[in-house]
Design an enzyme around this catalytic site. Structure first.
Site, PDB file in Angstrom:
ATOM      1  N   ARG A 149      10.699 -56.700 -39.374  1.00  0.00           N
ATOM      2  CA  ARG A 149      10.765 -55.251 -39.509  1.00  0.00           C
ATOM      3  C   ARG A 149      11.318 -54.533 -38.280  1.00  0.00           C
ATOM      4  O   ARG A 149      11.516 -53.322 -38.328  1.00  0.00           O
ATOM      5  CB  ARG A 149       9.368 -54.702 -39.809  1.00  0.00           C
ATOM      6  CG  ARG A 149       8.364 -54.970 -38.708  1.00  0.00           C
ATOM      7  CD  ARG A 149       6.976 -54.521 -39.099  1.00  0.00           C
ATOM      8  NE  ARG A 149       6.032 -54.769 -38.014  1.00  0.00           N
ATOM      9  CZ  ARG A 149       4.740 -54.449 -38.067  1.00  0.00           C
ATOM     10  NH1 ARG A 149       4.259 -53.881 -39.155  1.00  0.00           N
ATOM     11  NH2 ARG A 149       3.940 -54.691 -37.055  1.00  0.00           N
ATOM     12  N   ASP A 150      11.548 -55.246 -37.184  1.00  0.00           N
ATOM     13  CA  ASP A 150      11.955 -54.606 -35.927  1.00  0.00           C
ATOM     14  C   ASP A 150      13.439 -54.851 -35.691  1.00  0.00           C
ATOM     15  O   ASP A 150      13.853 -55.960 -35.365  1.00  0.00           O
ATOM     16  CB  ASP A 150      11.122 -55.177 -34.773  1.00  0.00           C
ATOM     17  CG  ASP A 150      11.316 -54.399 -33.473  1.00  0.00           C
ATOM     18  OD1 ASP A 150      12.444 -53.929 -33.227  1.00  0.00           O
ATOM     19  OD2 ASP A 150      10.336 -54.272 -32.717  1.00  0.00           O
ATOM     20  N   LYS A 154      -8.433 -69.480 -35.285  1.00  0.00           N
ATOM     21  CA  LYS A 154      -9.420 -68.401 -35.458  1.00  0.00           C
ATOM     22  C   LYS A 154      -9.807 -68.190 -36.927  1.00  0.00           C
ATOM     23  O   LYS A 154     -10.745 -67.444 -37.224  1.00  0.00           O
ATOM     24  CB  LYS A 154      -8.882 -67.113 -34.845  1.00  0.00           C
ATOM     25  CG  LYS A 154      -8.741 -67.204 -33.324  1.00  0.00           C
ATOM     26  CD  LYS A 154      -8.050 -66.004 -32.738  1.00  0.00           C
ATOM     27  CE  LYS A 154      -7.955 -66.120 -31.223  1.00  0.00           C
ATOM     28  NZ  LYS A 154      -7.199 -67.311 -30.775  1.00  0.00           N
ATOM     29  N   THR A 189      11.614 -63.137 -35.835  1.00  0.00           N
ATOM     30  CA  THR A 189      12.067 -62.815 -34.480  1.00  0.00           C
ATOM     31  C   THR A 189      11.025 -63.157 -33.425  1.00  0.00           C
ATOM     32  O   THR A 189      11.255 -62.948 -32.235  1.00  0.00           O
ATOM     33  CB  THR A 189      12.411 -61.321 -34.358  1.00  0.00           C
ATOM     34  OG1 THR A 189      11.267 -60.543 -34.732  1.00  0.00           O
ATOM     35  CG2 THR A 189      13.586 -60.952 -35.237  1.00  0.00           C
TER      36      THR A 189
END
Length: 346
Positions: free
Chosen positions: A39-40, A131, A13
């Site tokens: 998970r949302d 990073k 998402t």
């Protein structure tokens, strides 16, 4: 390439997931299943609304967390291709909540790998970050661990038709939490905070990131960390492009932040090859050699001691170029996120 294939996207998402889904549906309307694993439930509902006009039968929304290995195995039943985009990405949040970042970015990565080994998944592409090269913050360190896990998983696949690779790229233009939306929000104040006047970053568009993942699905041998050749920008030039009339106030770099971002270190150079549009950091001790890879792909080795960072990059975006890119990618992205229904807010 993806016709009739079943694909699962972890963290689907997010900005990348939405762009990836849109691209796949546009280019391969006969895709088998396209599973959004996240998970949302609110973000899943909003994404369902965003794609509602397509009514595409391939789309599935599967609530789950990469920390839950059993749920991953269930979600991967019948899946051919996995794109792993789920991560905790905010540097300050990872510094303050270190083990939460480890549980998602490291243990979650291993859960994805083991679920792929336990099912019939054939191709896996994991998203990394600049990073992760010579990391100085926990987020970068967790993503380096994740990269190592996906590369090494090729050693334990046995006779499975399974290839796992990694794509590593820089800052996505206009993504959530990035500098351009931040500067735009501060423009009315007449002052933009600059962390360091010499700071540089790599820049990639969301679509270029999606295209790189698709290239990796089709072409990766397994074990590569793929790095795109992309331009850099100076943070002061971004400020000038967004708000030329604003004063630039230097506030100092934040903990865990570099002045220049790296994607390939000099220590990587013996195993790094040039593929044209991309570099590939090849795994040590793989079932194929660097010379074999070069011979069969047309790649060539980089020079000894070669490194790739945003400060010494040969390609820098000018202020007018940045302004054009912001108008094209950031504004278009905002309009796409708004969706077809004017009453819906994201």
């Amino acid at each position: 390439m993806l016709s009739k294939k079943n694909i699962l996207v972890t963290g689907g998402t997010g900005s990348f997931g939405r762009a990836f889904v849109r691209t796949v549906l546009d280019r391969w309307p006969d895709v088998g299943r396209l599973v959004i694993f996240s998970r949302d439930e609110l973000k899943q509902f909003e994404m369902q609304q965003e794609f509602a006009e397509r009514r595409h039968p391939a789309l599935r929304f599967f609530i789950g967390d990469v920390r839950d290995p059993a749920r991953l195995v269930r979600a991967m039943e019948g899946i051919d291709i996995v794109v792993h985009a789920a991560a905790l990405k905010q540097v300050p949040a990872a510094e303050y909540n270190p083990f939460e970042a480890i549980k998602t970015n490291v243990l979650g990565a291993q859960n994805v790998i083991e679920a792929c080994l336990d099912t019939k998944v054939q191709r896996v592409v994991a998203l990394s970050t600049d990073k992760a090269a010579a990391p100085i913050n926990l987020y970068g360190a967790t993503k380096l661990c994740s990269d190592k896990l996906f590369v090494a998983a090729n050693n334990i696949k046995g006779s499975r038709d399974l290839r796992l690779s990694v794509v590593r790229y820089g800052n996505v233009m206009g993504s959530r939490g990035s500098v351009i939306p931040f500067f735009e929000a501060r423009r009315a104040s007449g002052e933009l905070p600059i962390t360091h006047p010499e700071m540089t970053r790599f820049n990639i568009s969301l679509q270029d990131g999606v295209d790189m993942v698709l290239w990796s699905i089709e072409n990766a041998w397994g074990g590569e960390i793929l790095v795109p050749k992309i331009p850099s920008y100076r943070i002061t030039d971004v400020a000038a492009a967004v708000a030329p009339d604003c004063e630039q106030r230097v506030i100092g770099i934040r903990p865990g932040e570099k002045i220049h971002e790296e994607m390939i270190t000099a220590s990587d150079s013996p195993n790094t090859v040039d593929l044209g549009a991309y570099y590939a950091i090849l795994p040590s001790g793989a079932e194929y050699s660097v010379d074999d890879y070069c011979q069969r792909t047309g790649a060539h080795r980089v020079a000894p001691g070669f490194s790739y960072d945003s400060g010494s990059n040969n390609d820098f975006l000018s202020v007018p170029q940045l302004r054009d890119l912001i108008a094209t990618h950031v504004e278009h992205k905002s309009q796409a996120a708004a969706g077809p229904a004017p009453s819906r807010h994201h």
